[in-house]
Design a protein around this motif. Sequence first.
Motif, mmCIF file in Angstrom:
data_model
loop_
_atom_site.group_PDB
_atom_site.id
_atom_site.type_symbol
_atom_site.label_atom_id
_atom_site.label_comp_id
_atom_site.label_asym_id
_atom_site.label_seq_id
_atom_site.Cartn_x
_atom_site.Cartn_y
_atom_site.Cartn_z
ATOM 1 N N ASN A 1 -9.565 34.328 44.034
ATOM 2 C CA ASN A 1 -9.793 33.161 43.730
ATOM 3 C C ASN A 1 -8.662 32.258 44.460
ATOM 4 O O ASN A 1 -7.592 32.341 44.916
ATOM 5 N N LEU A 2 -9.545 32.422 45.712
ATOM 6 C CA LEU A 2 -8.290 31.719 47.378
ATOM 7 C C LEU A 2 -7.818 30.594 46.962
ATOM 8 O O LEU A 2 -6.692 30.162 47.170
ATOM 9 N N TRP A 3 -7.998 29.487 46.231
ATOM 10 C CA TRP A 3 -7.435 28.087 45.315
ATOM 11 C C TRP A 3 -6.357 29.004 44.719
ATOM 12 O O TRP A 3 -5.096 28.717 44.161
ATOM 13 N N GLU A 4 -6.239 29.530 43.602
ATOM 14 C CA GLU A 4 -5.742 30.363 43.070
ATOM 15 C C GLU A 4 -4.134 31.105 44.297
ATOM 16 O O GLU A 4 -3.266 30.759 43.645
ATOM 17 N N VAL A 5 -5.117 31.491 44.859
ATOM 18 C CA VAL A 5 -3.804 32.458 45.680
ATOM 19 C C VAL A 5 -2.973 30.952 46.741
ATOM 20 O O VAL A 5 -2.124 31.057 46.685
ATOM 21 N N GLU A 6 -3.508 30.390 47.192
ATOM 22 C CA GLU A 6 -3.126 28.613 47.293
ATOM 23 C C GLU A 6 -2.006 28.454 46.895
ATOM 24 O O GLU A 6 -1.127 28.250 47.406
ATOM 25 N N ALA A 7 -2.162 27.824 45.499
ATOM 26 C CA ALA A 7 -1.467 27.398 44.186
ATOM 27 C C ALA A 7 -0.249 28.467 44.250
ATOM 28 O O ALA A 7 0.618 27.909 43.946
ATOM 29 N N LYS A 8 -0.355 29.637 43.859
ATOM 30 C CA LYS A 8 1.010 30.560 43.955
ATOM 31 C C LYS A 8 1.821 30.481 45.191
ATOM 32 O O LYS A 8 2.754 29.687 45.134
ATOM 33 N N ILE A 9 0.899 30.339 46.254
ATOM 34 C CA ILE A 9 2.178 30.062 47.515
ATOM 35 C C ILE A 9 2.444 28.654 47.395
ATOM 36 O O ILE A 9 3.746 28.143 48.025
ATOM 37 N N ARG A 10 1.847 27.695 47.267
ATOM 38 C CA ARG A 10 2.011 26.306 46.906
ATOM 39 C C ARG A 10 3.114 26.128 45.934
ATOM 40 O O ARG A 10 4.648 25.479 46.019
ATOM 41 N N ASP A 11 3.031 27.017 45.251
ATOM 42 C CA ASP A 11 4.524 26.418 43.934
ATOM 43 C C ASP A 11 6.110 27.505 44.250
ATOM 44 O O ASP A 11 6.941 27.113 44.512
ATOM 45 N N LEU A 12 4.955 28.361 45.482
ATOM 46 C CA LEU A 12 6.805 29.057 45.626
ATOM 47 C C LEU A 12 7.357 28.051 46.928
ATOM 48 O O LEU A 12 8.379 28.131 47.003
ATOM 49 N N ILE A 13 6.587 27.287 47.802
ATOM 50 C CA ILE A 13 7.313 26.637 48.429
ATOM 51 C C ILE A 13 7.858 25.227 47.497
ATOM 52 O O ILE A 13 9.114 24.981 48.205
ATOM 53 N N ALA A 14 7.102 25.041 47.127
ATOM 54 C CA ALA A 14 7.936 23.733 45.507
ATOM 55 C C ALA A 14 9.442 24.503 45.392
ATOM 56 O O ALA A 14 10.468 23.878 45.000
#
Length: 271
Positions: free
Chosen positions: A104-117
């Motif tokens: 799920n692309l949104w899930e991958v994005e969310a994992k990366i966004r969590d790393l950014i945070a």
Amino acid sequence: MAELPPILAVFAHPDDEAFPTGGTLAHYARRGHPVYLACATRGEAGQLKDPTLTVEDMGAWRTQELEASCRALGIEPPIFLGYRDSGRNERLRRDDLQALHNANLWEVEAKIRDLIAALQPKILITFDPHGGYGHPDHLVVHRAVAAAFYSSGYLPHPPQRLFYSVFTIERATAMQQSGQADSILGGLDPKVFGVAENTLAVRMDVQSYLPQKRAAIAAHRSQFADRIQAMNANLERLTLMEQMLSVETFALGGTRGPITRWPLQDLFDGL
């Protein structure tokens, strides 16, 4: 003394970091920037290129190779996002629900966004919109990182710039004309998968980091052994590779501030 701002590079497989960005990552790590590498998979679908190795678990083996590459470059240990290597072409793992191209692309994005945070990088680095050479996992990572760059804008410390690792048209053409039948750009149109010179935002001279970069490439023995052996046996190919290793090129994928000159002198120019 304040800590220098971090960099986060996000790629799909162990070894994606070595050739296109290894010198740049080593450069900023040596200057004191925290440099993080997130890898979406452990390279489980990789083909063993060194017949002298006995590898029972490719994912575990390539994990160790990536850890060794990060040590060679002087950057932080790798962070894995937990997906499986999808393979490509006839080896594409269409039925593997954990394969990255099925994620799920949104899930991958969310994992990366969590790393950014968590890491608060000022610079993000990833694949260009063609995924380098069209690998399905590279395309997923490109889309997810680009999306995360924009959707992280609400965070207290969002990244300020997004860079894509790119080939120029001239370099892509030279790779094909050198007789490299195993070139990752073999059969691909250099005018599509390369970029024009005026697209480059940053050209990094990493000549002084070649020892670290070569060590990082050598760490990925399971994937590069045959290619390195072939290059060493052909002076023309070796010379071309030396030229390629010495310069790393980036296009600008996004910015949260003005760009006051073009091209930039480095990734942080003007920040």
